[in-house]
Design a protein around this motif. Sequence first.
Motif, mmCIF file in Angstrom:
data_model
loop_
_atom_site.group_PDB
_atom_site.id
_atom_site.type_symbol
_atom_site.label_atom_id
_atom_site.label_comp_id
_atom_site.label_asym_id
_atom_site.label_seq_id
_atom_site.Cartn_x
_atom_site.Cartn_y
_atom_site.Cartn_z
ATOM 1 N N THR A 72 0.886 -1.155 0.000
ATOM 2 C CA THR A 72 0.000 0.000 0.000
ATOM 3 C C THR A 72 0.928 1.210 0.000
ATOM 4 O O THR A 72 2.135 1.054 0.200
ATOM 5 N N GLU A 112 0.544 4.718 1.466
ATOM 6 C CA GLU A 112 0.334 5.940 2.262
ATOM 7 C C GLU A 112 1.642 6.719 2.451
ATOM 8 O O GLU A 112 1.708 7.926 2.225
ATOM 9 N N ARG A 136 1.140 -8.572 -1.057
ATOM 10 C CA ARG A 136 0.943 -8.868 0.357
ATOM 11 C C ARG A 136 1.129 -10.368 0.510
ATOM 12 O O ARG A 136 0.443 -11.143 -0.165
ATOM 13 N N GLU A 171 0.052 -12.914 1.833
ATOM 14 C CA GLU A 171 -1.098 -13.474 2.528
ATOM 15 C C GLU A 171 -0.772 -14.877 3.041
ATOM 16 O O GLU A 171 -0.128 -15.662 2.340
ATOM 17 N N MET A 186 -9.087 -13.541 -6.380
ATOM 18 C CA MET A 186 -9.862 -12.962 -5.274
ATOM 19 C C MET A 186 -8.971 -12.620 -4.083
ATOM 20 O O MET A 186 -9.080 -11.561 -3.498
ATOM 21 N N GLY A 209 -5.199 -12.799 -3.888
ATOM 22 C CA GLY A 209 -3.889 -13.079 -4.447
ATOM 23 C C GLY A 209 -2.818 -12.612 -3.483
ATOM 24 O O GLY A 209 -3.100 -12.024 -2.439
ATOM 25 N N GLU A 220 -15.286 -8.271 -0.671
ATOM 26 C CA GLU A 220 -14.896 -6.875 -0.436
ATOM 27 C C GLU A 220 -14.178 -6.351 -1.677
ATOM 28 O O GLU A 220 -13.032 -6.701 -1.917
ATOM 29 N N HIS A 231 -12.584 -0.412 -0.183
ATOM 30 C CA HIS A 231 -12.476 -0.104 1.246
ATOM 31 C C HIS A 231 -11.980 1.332 1.371
ATOM 32 O O HIS A 231 -10.976 1.691 0.766
ATOM 33 N N THR A 278 -8.139 7.745 2.724
ATOM 34 C CA THR A 278 -7.590 6.872 1.678
ATOM 35 C C THR A 278 -8.664 5.920 1.162
ATOM 36 O O THR A 278 -9.598 5.554 1.894
ATOM 37 N N GLY A 294 -10.164 -3.089 -5.229
ATOM 38 C CA GLY A 294 -9.449 -4.292 -5.678
ATOM 39 C C GLY A 294 -9.741 -4.528 -7.150
ATOM 40 O O GLY A 294 -10.710 -5.198 -7.501
HETATM 41 C C1 P5A Z 1 -6.822 2.012 0.733
HETATM 42 C C2 P5A Z 1 -5.969 2.308 -0.459
HETATM 43 C C3 P5A Z 1 -5.850 -0.139 1.608
HETATM 44 O O1 P5A Z 1 -4.810 -0.715 1.357
HETATM 45 N N1 P5A Z 1 -4.615 1.944 1.410
HETATM 46 C C4 P5A Z 1 -4.572 2.376 0.039
HETATM 47 C C5 P5A Z 1 -5.895 1.376 1.737
HETATM 48 N N2 P5A Z 1 -7.009 -0.771 1.804
HETATM 49 S S1 P5A Z 1 -7.241 -2.361 1.751
HETATM 50 O O2 P5A Z 1 -8.578 -2.590 2.213
HETATM 51 O O3 P5A Z 1 -6.233 -3.036 2.477
HETATM 52 O O4 P5A Z 1 -7.147 -2.798 0.268
HETATM 53 C C6 P5A Z 1 -7.972 -2.178 -0.710
HETATM 54 C C7 P5A Z 1 -8.673 -3.192 -1.571
HETATM 55 O O5 P5A Z 1 -7.726 -4.036 -2.216
HETATM 56 C C8 P5A Z 1 -8.284 -5.319 -2.428
HETATM 57 N N3 P5A Z 1 -7.390 -6.348 -1.859
HETATM 58 C C9 P5A Z 1 -7.058 -7.494 -2.493
HETATM 59 N N4 P5A Z 1 -7.370 -7.972 -3.699
HETATM 60 C C10 P5A Z 1 -6.876 -9.174 -4.055
HETATM 61 N N5 P5A Z 1 -6.077 -9.924 -3.266
HETATM 62 C C11 P5A Z 1 -5.716 -9.474 -2.038
HETATM 63 N N6 P5A Z 1 -4.906 -10.197 -1.271
HETATM 64 C C12 P5A Z 1 -6.217 -8.202 -1.596
HETATM 65 N N7 P5A Z 1 -6.076 -7.461 -0.461
HETATM 66 C C13 P5A Z 1 -6.782 -6.342 -0.655
HETATM 67 C C14 P5A Z 1 -9.633 -5.351 -1.741
HETATM 68 O O6 P5A Z 1 -10.645 -5.142 -2.696
HETATM 69 C C15 P5A Z 1 -9.551 -4.163 -0.781
HETATM 70 O O7 P5A Z 1 -10.812 -3.595 -0.515
#
Ligand code: P5A
Length: 429
Positions: free
Chosen positions: A109, A111, A140, A142, A150, A152, A272, A275, A305, A309
């Motif tokens: 991310t 910020e 990330r 994960e 979905m 990743g 989700e 966000h 922010t 996704g």
């Molecule tokens: C908002 C923008 C943030 O990172 N910082 C910058 C804030 N938010 S979040 O919720 O953590 O991530 C934003 C959106 O990214 C998607 N997302 C993912 N998509 C696919 N695989 C993942 N592992 C994953 N993690 C987050 C989601 O849609 C999430 O709402």
Amino acid sequence: MRLSQFFLPLLKENPSEAQIVSHRLMLRAGMIKQQAAGIYSWLPLGLRALDNVERIVAEELDEAGCVRVLMPTLQPTELWKESGRYDALGKEMLRFKDRAERELLYSPTNEEMIIDIFRSYVKSYKSLPLNLYQINWKFRDEVRPRFGVMRGREFLMKDGYSFHVDLDDAKREYFKMYDVYHKIFNRLGLTSIAVSADSGAIGGSLSHEFQVLAETGESQIYYDPRFDDVRSGKKKASGEEMRSWYAAADELHVTDKCPVPKDQLREARGIEVGHIFLLGRKYTDAMNIDVTGPAGALVRVEMATFGIGVSRLVGAIIEASHDDNGIIWPDAVAPFKVGLINLRVGDRKCDDACTLIYDTLCAKQVDTLYDDTDERPGGKFASMDLIGAPWQITVGPKGVERDVVEMKHRKTGEKQELSVESALAKILG
Ligand code: P5A
């Protein structure tokens, strides 16, 4: 695009590793290929859908006054030490060293980095508000990547960051983006419910997740039954109205305190797709970010922010729109709007009719996939259904003798015999 020249590696069998329908269909339709856990190549068909989602997101944000930038995916770690998040993200953050032994990380991310850009150039309240965004790959690590794109490890995110002179203005932007997000997801053929959510590692005092309902969704949500009327189109509601209705993510839902009576409360699974966070001064306090205010004195900057996704959305759209035969693309994101099937390649009349249709659609910039291969008819129909173009036009030897082609609407399955001119008119409007 002529199928004979395209790269569309369809799978006949159901891939055993896919647990949910969108993942299965993306693999079968040759949209993605897994390269490592949670890491994918986007093949031509998938990339077309991804590009369409990205374009729609960017168009709506640009119209809403957001300004696009592009930051690197690799970041020096110093910024993260400054904000205090270097340790907080733990193993989720991928860290490595360059040849000079300098530590780098792959952006989870941005910020810190956007703040670094902001502080280099913005010195006065007169430049605010400012809402900058990018669409870029994130990583990330994960613990459990799953369900294809979905969840990743490497994924495409739209990340936006806004800067304000006071908290009221940050809130105004927050709720403006709340409405813009509904509009974006609507354009993508989805209806979303914004639920109050925990702000987690990003932080801030207020946060909403945008959830698309799906049984396979990873989030558990609770909401007011009026959202179902909006989703089904029975009722229209403004963002302001919807914000007054109860909707909460699992972690914020407390049964005893919920204002919706238990027998009316809706409970569902959601994906989700977005966000948003009202950050306030979380980062600007840690990194000492001020601008000169109207009275000349320094004022601390307030932030919000906004995330979407983008790659996850491709999966979410398929999850929301498919049948037993394959994907049913909403027009706006369809990799091809028209699938054109030539049932007898080599037959003069069939070839001529197809060429006429194909050339006309291409000239009008209608994305068309022309199946000019010598595959059997059954295989051609099945492939076209699988990849889900909203319209299919079939040209066969019997029809051309009577100057007709068959036109099928993928979503309803409705078929019609039409002259070439009428078929084209139907698509070109
Ligand atoms: C908002 C923008 C943030 O990172 N910082 C910058 C804030 N938010 S979040 O919720 O953590 O991530 C934003 C959106 O990214 C998607 N997302 C993912 N998509 C696919 N695989 C993942 N592992 C994953 N993690 C987050 C989601 O849609 C999430 O709402």
